[in-house]
Design a protein around this motif. Structure first.
Motif, PDB file in Angstrom:
ATOM      1  N   LEU A 161       0.834  -1.194   0.000  1.00 20.77           N
ATOM      2  CA  LEU A 161       0.000   0.000   0.000  1.00 20.77           C
ATOM      3  C   LEU A 161       0.872   1.248   0.000  1.00 20.77           C
ATOM      4  CD1 LEU A 161      -2.645  -0.887   2.751  1.00 20.77           C
ATOM      5  CD2 LEU A 161      -2.930  -1.066   0.279  1.00 20.77           C
ATOM      6  N   ARG A 162       0.378   2.276  -0.633  1.00 18.53           N
ATOM      7  CA  ARG A 162       0.933   3.614  -0.499  1.00 18.53           C
ATOM      8  C   ARG A 162      -0.086   4.434   0.275  1.00 18.53           C
ATOM      9  NH1 ARG A 162       3.939   0.093  -3.480  1.00 18.53           N
ATOM     10  NH2 ARG A 162       5.716   1.134  -4.498  1.00 18.53           N
ATOM     11  N   TYR A 163       0.384   5.354   1.084  1.00 13.82           N
ATOM     12  CA  TYR A 163      -0.559   6.140   1.874  1.00 13.82           C
ATOM     13  C   TYR A 163      -0.005   7.534   2.166  1.00 13.82           C
ATOM     14  CZ  TYR A 163       2.457   5.131   5.894  1.00 13.82           C
ATOM     15  OH  TYR A 163       3.529   5.050   6.748  1.00 13.82           O
ATOM     16  N   SER A 164      -0.935   8.414   2.457  1.00 14.40           N
ATOM     17  CA  SER A 164      -0.594   9.765   2.901  1.00 14.40           C
ATOM     18  C   SER A 164      -1.618  10.166   3.947  1.00 14.40           C
ATOM     19  CB  SER A 164      -0.626  10.752   1.728  1.00 14.40           C
ATOM     20  OG  SER A 164      -0.452  12.084   2.180  1.00 14.40           O
ATOM     21  N   ALA A 183      -3.134   1.571  -4.235  1.00 10.37           N
ATOM     22  CA  ALA A 183      -2.337   0.403  -4.604  1.00 10.37           C
ATOM     23  C   ALA A 183      -2.533   0.146  -6.087  1.00 10.37           C
ATOM     24  CB  ALA A 183      -2.754  -0.806  -3.783  1.00 10.37           C
ATOM     25  N   SER A 184      -1.869  -0.883  -6.584  1.00 13.18           N
ATOM     26  CA  SER A 184      -1.958  -1.187  -8.011  1.00 13.18           C
ATOM     27  C   SER A 184      -3.219  -1.964  -8.367  1.00 13.18           C
ATOM     28  CB  SER A 184      -0.728  -1.992  -8.454  1.00 13.18           C
ATOM     29  OG  SER A 184      -0.630  -3.194  -7.702  1.00 13.18           O
ATOM     30  N   ASP A 185      -3.913  -2.483  -7.355  1.00 14.17           N
ATOM     31  CA  ASP A 185      -5.108  -3.290  -7.591  1.00 14.17           C
ATOM     32  C   ASP A 185      -6.104  -3.037  -6.476  1.00 14.17           C
ATOM     33  OD1 ASP A 185      -6.808  -5.051  -8.742  1.00 14.17           O
ATOM     34  OD2 ASP A 185      -5.550  -6.830  -8.522  1.00 14.17           O
ATOM     35  N   GLY A 186      -7.300  -3.632  -6.590  1.00 15.44           N
ATOM     36  CA  GLY A 186      -8.292  -3.502  -5.539  1.00 15.44           C
ATOM     37  C   GLY A 186      -7.738  -3.934  -4.191  1.00 15.44           C
ATOM     38  N   ILE A 187      -8.167  -3.263  -3.134  1.00 16.94           N
ATOM     39  CA  ILE A 187      -7.582  -3.453  -1.798  1.00 16.94           C
ATOM     40  C   ILE A 187      -8.502  -4.312  -0.935  1.00 16.94           C
ATOM     41  CG2 ILE A 187      -6.775  -2.277   0.276  1.00 16.94           C
ATOM     42  CD1 ILE A 187      -6.330   0.224  -1.467  1.00 16.94           C
ATOM     43  N   PRO A 188      -8.017  -5.456  -0.416  1.00 14.65           N
ATOM     44  CA  PRO A 188      -8.829  -6.225   0.538  1.00 14.65           C
ATOM     45  C   PRO A 188      -8.947  -5.464   1.850  1.00 14.65           C
ATOM     46  CG  PRO A 188      -6.625  -7.159   0.389  1.00 14.65           C
ATOM     47  CD  PRO A 188      -6.693  -6.078  -0.654  1.00 14.65           C
ATOM     48  N   ALA A 189     -10.078  -5.590   2.498  1.00 15.50           N
ATOM     49  CA  ALA A 189     -10.299  -4.832   3.724  1.00 15.50           C
ATOM     50  C   ALA A 189     -11.201  -5.602   4.672  1.00 15.50           C
ATOM     51  CB  ALA A 189     -10.919  -3.469   3.409  1.00 15.50           C
ATOM     52  N   VAL A 190     -11.151  -5.217   5.936  1.00 14.87           N
ATOM     53  CA  VAL A 190     -12.091  -5.685   6.948  1.00 14.87           C
ATOM     54  C   VAL A 190     -12.635  -4.435   7.630  1.00 14.87           C
ATOM     55  CG1 VAL A 190     -12.397  -6.932   9.110  1.00 14.87           C
ATOM     56  CG2 VAL A 190     -10.941  -7.900   7.332  1.00 14.87           C
ATOM     57  N   LEU A 191     -13.953  -4.214   7.559  1.00 17.43           N
ATOM     58  CA  LEU A 191     -14.602  -3.055   8.157  1.00 17.43           C
ATOM     59  C   LEU A 191     -15.475  -3.530   9.317  1.00 17.43           C
ATOM     60  CD1 LEU A 191     -15.724  -1.187   4.895  1.00 17.43           C
ATOM     61  CD2 LEU A 191     -13.525  -1.047   6.092  1.00 17.43           C
ATOM     62  N   GLY A 246       3.979   7.238   2.357  1.00 16.00           N
ATOM     63  CA  GLY A 246       4.631   6.110   2.988  1.00 16.00           C
ATOM     64  C   GLY A 246       4.218   4.807   2.322  1.00 16.00           C
ATOM     65  N   LYS A 247       4.879   3.711   2.705  1.00 14.22           N
ATOM     66  CA  LYS A 247       4.561   2.389   2.189  1.00 14.22           C
ATOM     67  C   LYS A 247       4.338   1.431   3.351  1.00 14.22           C
ATOM     68  CE  LYS A 247       7.431   2.818  -1.993  1.00 14.22           C
ATOM     69  NZ  LYS A 247       8.552   2.196  -2.764  1.00 14.22           N
ATOM     70  N   ALA A 248       3.419   0.495   3.185  1.00 17.09           N
ATOM     71  CA  ALA A 248       3.138  -0.483   4.238  1.00 17.09           C
ATOM     72  C   ALA A 248       2.464  -1.694   3.633  1.00 17.09           C
ATOM     73  CB  ALA A 248       2.253   0.124   5.316  1.00 17.09           C
ATOM     74  N   GLU A 249       2.563  -2.825   4.333  1.00 15.22           N
ATOM     75  CA  GLU A 249       1.829  -4.019   3.928  1.00 15.22           C
ATOM     76  C   GLU A 249       0.350  -3.874   4.252  1.00 15.22           C
ATOM     77  OE1 GLU A 249       2.383  -6.860   2.404  1.00 15.22           O
ATOM     78  OE2 GLU A 249       4.480  -6.459   1.942  1.00 15.22           O
ATOM     79  N   ALA A 250       0.049  -3.148   5.327  1.00 14.57           N
ATOM     80  CA  ALA A 250      -1.338  -2.991   5.749  1.00 14.57           C
ATOM     81  C   ALA A 250      -1.485  -1.691   6.516  1.00 14.57           C
ATOM     82  CB  ALA A 250      -1.779  -4.164   6.613  1.00 14.57           C
ATOM     83  N   MET A 251      -2.710  -1.170   6.524  1.00 10.99           N
ATOM     84  CA  MET A 251      -3.048   0.025   7.286  1.00 10.99           C
ATOM     85  C   MET A 251      -4.263  -0.288   8.157  1.00 10.99           C
ATOM     86  SD  MET A 251      -1.002   2.580   6.451  1.00 10.99           S
ATOM     87  CE  MET A 251      -1.960   3.934   7.148  1.00 10.99           C
ATOM     88  N   THR A 252      -4.254   0.233   9.374  1.00  4.52           N
ATOM     89  CA  THR A 252      -5.438   0.138  10.221  1.00  4.52           C
ATOM     90  C   THR A 252      -5.859   1.545  10.622  1.00  4.52           C
ATOM     91  OG1 THR A 252      -4.282  -0.006  12.354  1.00  4.52           O
ATOM     92  CG2 THR A 252      -4.657  -2.064  11.154  1.00  4.52           C
TER      93      THR A 252
END
Length: 302
Positions: free
Chosen positions: A172-175, A248-256, A182-188
């Motif tokens: 993931l890329r995030y701001s 990201a380069s593709d759809g992002i899996p998530a848990v809401l 920044g870059k991360a494998e996952a964001m919460t």
């Protein structure tokens, strides 16, 4: 309370067949007009909408987190107050509101001592979450984390390894708040009601970038989240924010709020300070904890 509607989903994770009758008996103790709806043929949304259309003073949800979130979206700030009781599998919102009290005691406490208060939430890709959102590979690791919580480390390892093999490709890329990328494998993203570092009245999300290097580090974060504080893990960077962009380069899996979802490749995450009204007993003071990076950030921003 002049009128109360209660939704009891007996197909949910922890609602027994006798729960509707138990709920009716408790509601009868407090008088007023009451109605208990048990969805038939899985028509939970129809039952929920019908209950709201009757304009009760209080809508009690004895079902899973997904139903509580749907009720919050439908009621908003102008509709009935909601009382999200623990009736699902994970019960993330009920635990944040009522602690570990069982639903019958939570209902009695709410009707006897409940106070109305607004509840904030987050929005990601137009979808509401009231407790927490996990984006990226961390969403695939949720079953492994639950095995850690249940004290089954071997099952947790196999689940984590399986998830890692099918992990979301690419990081993931995030701001956060328009800051550096920044870059991360996952964001919460965690709402104040569930955060150890934030007070319920804070108007921030607690954001954390998780960047484990492999299965072992991922399990270590999961273990810290169960028996300690995952913010202290070196692979986690936590900060407070009001909005974020994640892509990201593709759809992002998530848990809401415990429910799986698939998001677009580029999403906005925002905090909204008032999304619905809840009825709950007075808030207990949070225990004193060592200062975290999130609290330090809040002090700097203040």
């Amino acid at each position: 309370m002049r009128s109360i509607e209660l939704i009891a989903n007996t197909a949910s994770g922890s609602v027994s067949a006798g729960a509707p009758d138990e709920a009716r008996a408790i509601l009868a103790e407090f008088g007023g007009k009451t109605n208990v709806c048990v969805p038939e043929n899985g028509d939970l949304s129809g039952c929920l909408q019908a209950a709201i259309d009757r304009s009760p003073d209080l809508l009690v949800i004895l079902a899973g987190d997904g139903t509580a979130r749907a009720a919050a979206e439908l009621c908003g700030m102008k509709g009935p107050m909601i009382a999200p009781l623990p009736g699902g599998t994970m019960n993330m919102l009920p635990k944040a509101v009522y602690g570990t009290t069982d639903w019958k005691q939570a209902l009695r406490d709410t009707l006897e001592h409940g106070e109305e208060r607004p509840l904030g939430g987050g929005l990601v890709d137009g979808r509401l979450f009231l407790v927490a959102a996990i984006l990226g590979s961390g969403a695939l690791l949720a079953p492994a984390r639950e095995a850690v919580r249940e004290g089954r480390p071997l099952i947790a390892f196999h689940r984590a390894r399986r998830a890692w093999r099918r992990a979301f490709s690419g990081r993931l890329r995030y701001s956060l708040d328009g800051g550096p990328r920044g870059k991360a494998e996952a964001m919460t993203f965690m709402c104040p009601i569930a955060s150890r570092a934030l007070d319920d009245d804070d108007q921030f999300l607690e954001a954390a970038a998780l960047d484990p290097a492999g299965v072992a580090e991922a399990l270590r974060i999961g273990l810290h989240s169960v028996i300690g504080d995952w913010r202290n893990d070196p692979a986690v960077q936590a900060i407070a924010c009001r909005q974020a962009r994640v892509w990201a380069s593709d759809g992002i899996p998530a848990v809401l709020d415990g429910e799986p979802a698939r998001l677009k490749a580029n999403v906005q995450v925002t905090w909204k300070n008032k999304v619905t009204r809840i009825l709950a007993p007075p808030k207990a003071a949070k225990p004193d904890t060592p200062e975290t990076s999130v609290e330090k950030t809040l002090k700097v921003r203040a």
